[in-house]
Design a protein around this motif. Structure first.
Motif, PDB file in Angstrom:
ATOM      1  N   ILE A 186     -11.905  -9.810 -16.979  1.00 30.97           N
ATOM      2  CA  ILE A 186     -11.078  -9.071 -16.140  1.00 30.97           C
ATOM      3  C   ILE A 186     -10.315  -8.089 -16.738  1.00 30.97           C
ATOM      4  O   ILE A 186      -9.314  -7.551 -16.274  1.00 30.97           O
ATOM      5  N   LYS A 187     -10.220  -8.005 -18.126  1.00 34.75           N
ATOM      6  CA  LYS A 187      -9.410  -6.887 -18.828  1.00 34.75           C
ATOM      7  C   LYS A 187      -9.502  -5.646 -18.228  1.00 34.75           C
ATOM      8  O   LYS A 187      -8.578  -5.135 -18.087  1.00 34.75           O
ATOM      9  N   SER A 188     -10.590  -5.106 -18.031  1.00 32.98           N
ATOM     10  CA  SER A 188     -10.598  -3.664 -17.232  1.00 32.98           C
ATOM     11  C   SER A 188      -9.897  -3.695 -16.010  1.00 32.98           C
ATOM     12  O   SER A 188      -9.406  -2.789 -15.646  1.00 32.98           O
ATOM     13  N   LYS A 189     -10.041  -4.737 -15.210  1.00 27.71           N
ATOM     14  CA  LYS A 189      -9.261  -4.834 -13.804  1.00 27.71           C
ATOM     15  C   LYS A 189      -8.043  -4.640 -14.121  1.00 27.71           C
ATOM     16  O   LYS A 189      -6.984  -4.145 -13.267  1.00 27.71           O
ATOM     17  N   LEU A 190      -7.452  -5.671 -15.061  1.00 30.10           N
ATOM     18  CA  LEU A 190      -5.832  -5.599 -15.574  1.00 30.10           C
ATOM     19  C   LEU A 190      -5.490  -4.316 -15.938  1.00 30.10           C
ATOM     20  O   LEU A 190      -4.395  -3.849 -15.586  1.00 30.10           O
ATOM     21  N   ASP A 191      -6.260  -3.496 -16.720  1.00 32.25           N
ATOM     22  CA  ASP A 191      -6.007  -2.047 -17.123  1.00 32.25           C
ATOM     23  C   ASP A 191      -5.872  -1.069 -16.017  1.00 32.25           C
ATOM     24  O   ASP A 191      -4.994  -0.455 -16.039  1.00 32.25           O
ATOM     25  N   CYS A 192      -6.631  -1.168 -15.072  1.00 31.14           N
ATOM     26  CA  CYS A 192      -6.774  -0.430 -13.906  1.00 31.14           C
ATOM     27  C   CYS A 192      -5.411  -0.830 -13.045  1.00 31.14           C
ATOM     28  O   CYS A 192      -4.780   0.332 -12.671  1.00 31.14           O
ATOM     29  N   ILE A 193      -5.016  -2.095 -13.028  1.00 27.32           N
ATOM     30  CA  ILE A 193      -3.858  -2.434 -12.163  1.00 27.32           C
ATOM     31  C   ILE A 193      -2.481  -1.497 -13.090  1.00 27.32           C
ATOM     32  O   ILE A 193      -1.604  -1.103 -12.485  1.00 27.32           O
ATOM     33  N   SER A 194      -2.447  -1.621 -14.280  1.00 32.66           N
ATOM     34  CA  SER A 194      -1.402  -1.231 -15.163  1.00 32.66           C
ATOM     35  C   SER A 194      -1.428   0.360 -14.946  1.00 32.66           C
ATOM     36  O   SER A 194      -0.202   0.895 -14.746  1.00 32.66           O
ATOM     37  N   ARG A 195      -2.392   0.892 -14.694  1.00 35.75           N
ATOM     38  CA  ARG A 195      -2.489   2.582 -14.495  1.00 35.75           C
ATOM     39  C   ARG A 195      -2.182   2.856 -13.083  1.00 35.75           C
ATOM     40  O   ARG A 195      -2.262   3.986 -12.827  1.00 35.75           O
ATOM     41  N   GLY A 196      -2.453   2.006 -12.348  1.00 33.56           N
ATOM     42  CA  GLY A 196      -2.306   2.294 -10.834  1.00 33.56           C
ATOM     43  C   GLY A 196      -3.457   2.520 -10.215  1.00 33.56           C
ATOM     44  O   GLY A 196      -3.481   3.421  -8.895  1.00 33.56           O
ATOM     45  N   ASP A 197      -4.577   2.445 -10.787  1.00 34.63           N
ATOM     46  CA  ASP A 197      -5.898   2.778 -10.316  1.00 34.63           C
ATOM     47  C   ASP A 197      -6.410   1.413  -9.316  1.00 34.63           C
ATOM     48  O   ASP A 197      -7.607   1.236  -9.396  1.00 34.63           O
ATOM     49  N   ILE A 198      -5.545   1.187  -8.403  1.00 30.72           N
ATOM     50  CA  ILE A 198      -5.916   0.277  -7.456  1.00 30.72           C
ATOM     51  C   ILE A 198      -5.228   0.532  -6.150  1.00 30.72           C
ATOM     52  O   ILE A 198      -4.458   1.429  -5.892  1.00 30.72           O
ATOM     53  N   ARG A 199      -5.809  -0.009  -5.058  1.00 32.31           N
ATOM     54  CA  ARG A 199      -5.098   0.115  -3.709  1.00 32.31           C
ATOM     55  C   ARG A 199      -4.179  -0.961  -3.351  1.00 32.31           C
ATOM     56  O   ARG A 199      -4.943  -2.152  -3.209  1.00 32.31           O
ATOM     57  N   ALA A 200      -3.041  -1.115  -3.283  1.00 30.22           N
ATOM     58  CA  ALA A 200      -2.434  -2.297  -2.741  1.00 30.22           C
ATOM     59  C   ALA A 200      -1.928  -1.820  -1.162  1.00 30.22           C
ATOM     60  O   ALA A 200      -1.341  -0.884  -0.968  1.00 30.22           O
ATOM     61  N   ASP A 201      -1.599  -2.851  -0.495  1.00 35.51           N
ATOM     62  CA  ASP A 201      -0.921  -2.787   0.731  1.00 35.51           C
ATOM     63  C   ASP A 201       0.248  -2.663   0.869  1.00 35.51           C
ATOM     64  O   ASP A 201       0.906  -2.800   2.046  1.00 35.51           O
ATOM     65  N   TYR A 202       1.292  -2.724  -0.226  1.00 36.07           N
ATOM     66  CA  TYR A 202       2.431  -2.638  -0.423  1.00 36.07           C
ATOM     67  C   TYR A 202       3.066  -1.761  -1.389  1.00 36.07           C
ATOM     68  O   TYR A 202       2.053  -1.328  -2.273  1.00 36.07           O
ATOM     69  N   LYS A 203       4.276  -1.367  -1.477  1.00 36.86           N
ATOM     70  CA  LYS A 203       4.741  -0.616  -2.666  1.00 36.86           C
ATOM     71  C   LYS A 203       4.941  -1.160  -4.020  1.00 36.86           C
ATOM     72  O   LYS A 203       5.217  -2.352  -3.923  1.00 36.86           O
ATOM     73  N   MET A 204       4.253  -0.480  -4.814  1.00 32.70           N
ATOM     74  CA  MET A 204       4.191  -1.201  -6.150  1.00 32.70           C
ATOM     75  C   MET A 204       4.794  -0.129  -7.141  1.00 32.70           C
ATOM     76  O   MET A 204       4.663   1.251  -7.073  1.00 32.70           O
ATOM     77  N   LYS A 205       5.288  -0.404  -8.418  1.00 34.29           N
ATOM     78  CA  LYS A 205       5.684   0.417  -9.511  1.00 34.29           C
ATOM     79  C   LYS A 205       4.322   0.123 -10.722  1.00 34.29           C
ATOM     80  O   LYS A 205       4.432  -1.243 -11.051  1.00 34.29           O
ATOM     81  N   PHE A 206       4.052   0.951 -11.225  1.00 28.85           N
ATOM     82  CA  PHE A 206       2.901   0.862 -12.317  1.00 28.85           C
ATOM     83  C   PHE A 206       3.450   1.036 -13.202  1.00 28.85           C
ATOM     84  O   PHE A 206       3.733   2.598 -13.677  1.00 28.85           O
ATOM     85  N   PRO A 207       3.407   0.482 -14.487  1.00 35.15           N
ATOM     86  CA  PRO A 207       3.904   0.913 -15.797  1.00 35.15           C
ATOM     87  C   PRO A 207       3.207   2.080 -16.718  1.00 35.15           C
ATOM     88  O   PRO A 207       3.867   2.721 -17.168  1.00 35.15           O
ATOM     89  N   GLN A 208       1.905   2.298 -16.228  1.00 33.96           N
ATOM     90  CA  GLN A 208       1.266   3.388 -17.087  1.00 33.96           C
ATOM     91  C   GLN A 208       0.590   4.479 -16.039  1.00 33.96           C
ATOM     92  O   GLN A 208      -0.107   5.282 -16.422  1.00 33.96           O
TER      93      GLN A 208
END
Length: 186
Positions: free
Chosen positions: A159-181
Motif C-alpha cells: 500500500i506504500k504507493s497509495k499512501l504516497d498518493c494520499i500525502s501528495r493529495g493525488d486522491i479524491r475525498a468527499d470532505y475537505k483535507m490538508k495534504f502535507p506534500q
C-alpha cells in the motif's frame, strides 16, 4: 464548522499529544467543530491530531445500530488506556486521514479507560465490542500511531504507493483535507 482533516504524511499525526486543562481556549467550540467535521466525513471517531492539533482529545459516535439500539457517543479528554483484554479479533478499519485504504486490524475486544468528558468530569469505564475498537483507534492517534502501523511488512509495501498518493493529495475525498506534500497549483 467543518474543519479540514490532515492527511497521511503530516508530522502532526506522528506526535505524542499533550494533555490540556479546563482553560484550553474555545474547547466547547472545538468539540462542536470536531463533531461537525466527523459527521460530514461519515466517520465514527475523530482525534485532535487529525485536525492538526497535538492535544489529547478525541470524540466517538458509533451511531444507532440497525436494531435501533442507542449508539456510543462520548468526548475523551486526556484519556489513559488502563487495560485491553480478550482475544484479539480482526475487523476492517479505515481512517479519515487515510482515505481509500481499508485493512484488517486486530484489536482486543475489551478495554478499561480513564478520561475527562467535555464537562471535566472524570470517568473510568469498561467498554466492549465496536465502541472499544473505535476508542482504541482514536486513542492510537493521540499516541502518534496509525492503523497502518499494525500491518505486516509485506502489506505495508503493497500500500506504500497509495499512501504516497494520499500525502501528495493525488486522491479524491468527499470532505475537505490538508495534504502535507501537495504541490501548489499555478
Amino acid at each position: 464548522m467543518k474543519l479540514p482533516i490532515v492527511a497521511y504524511g503530516d508530522p502532526v499525526l506522528r506526535k505524542v499529544c499533550v494533555n490540556i486543562d479546563e482553560n484550553y481556549p474555545d474547547l466547547d467550540q472545538l468539540i462542536a467543530n470536531m463533531f461537525d467535521t466527523m459527521y460530514y466525513a461519515s466517520g465514527v471517531g475523530l482525534a485532535a491530531p487529525q485536525i492538526g492539533l497535538p492535544i489529547r482529545l478525541f470524540i466517538v459516535d458509533t451511531g444507532d445500530d440497525e436494531d435501533g439500539n442507542k449508539g456510543y457517543k462520548k468526548v475523551f479528554i486526556n484519556a489513559e488506556m488502563i487495560e485491553e483484554t480478550g482475544e484479539p479479533w480482526a475487523f476492517t478499519e479505515g481512517c479519515l486521514s487515510i482515505p481509500e485504504i481499508r485493512e484488517d486490524v486486530f484489536r482486543k475486544p475489551n478495554i478499561r479507560i480513564k478520561y475527562y468528558d467535555e464537562n471535566w468530569q472524570l470517568h473510568e469505564e469498561e467498554v466492549t465490542g465496536m465502541p472499544a475498537r473505535v476508542i482504541q483507534h482514536e486513542y492510537d492517534h493521540i499516541l502518534g500511531k496509525l492503523f497502518t502501523d499494525t500491518l505486516g511488512v509485506l502489506r505495508k509495501r503493497m500500500i506504500k504507493s497509495k499512501l504516497d498518493c494520499i500525502s501528495r493529495g493525488d486522491i479524491r475525498a468527499d470532505y475537505k483535507m490538508k495534504f502535507p506534500q501537495q504541490r501548489k497549483k499555478r
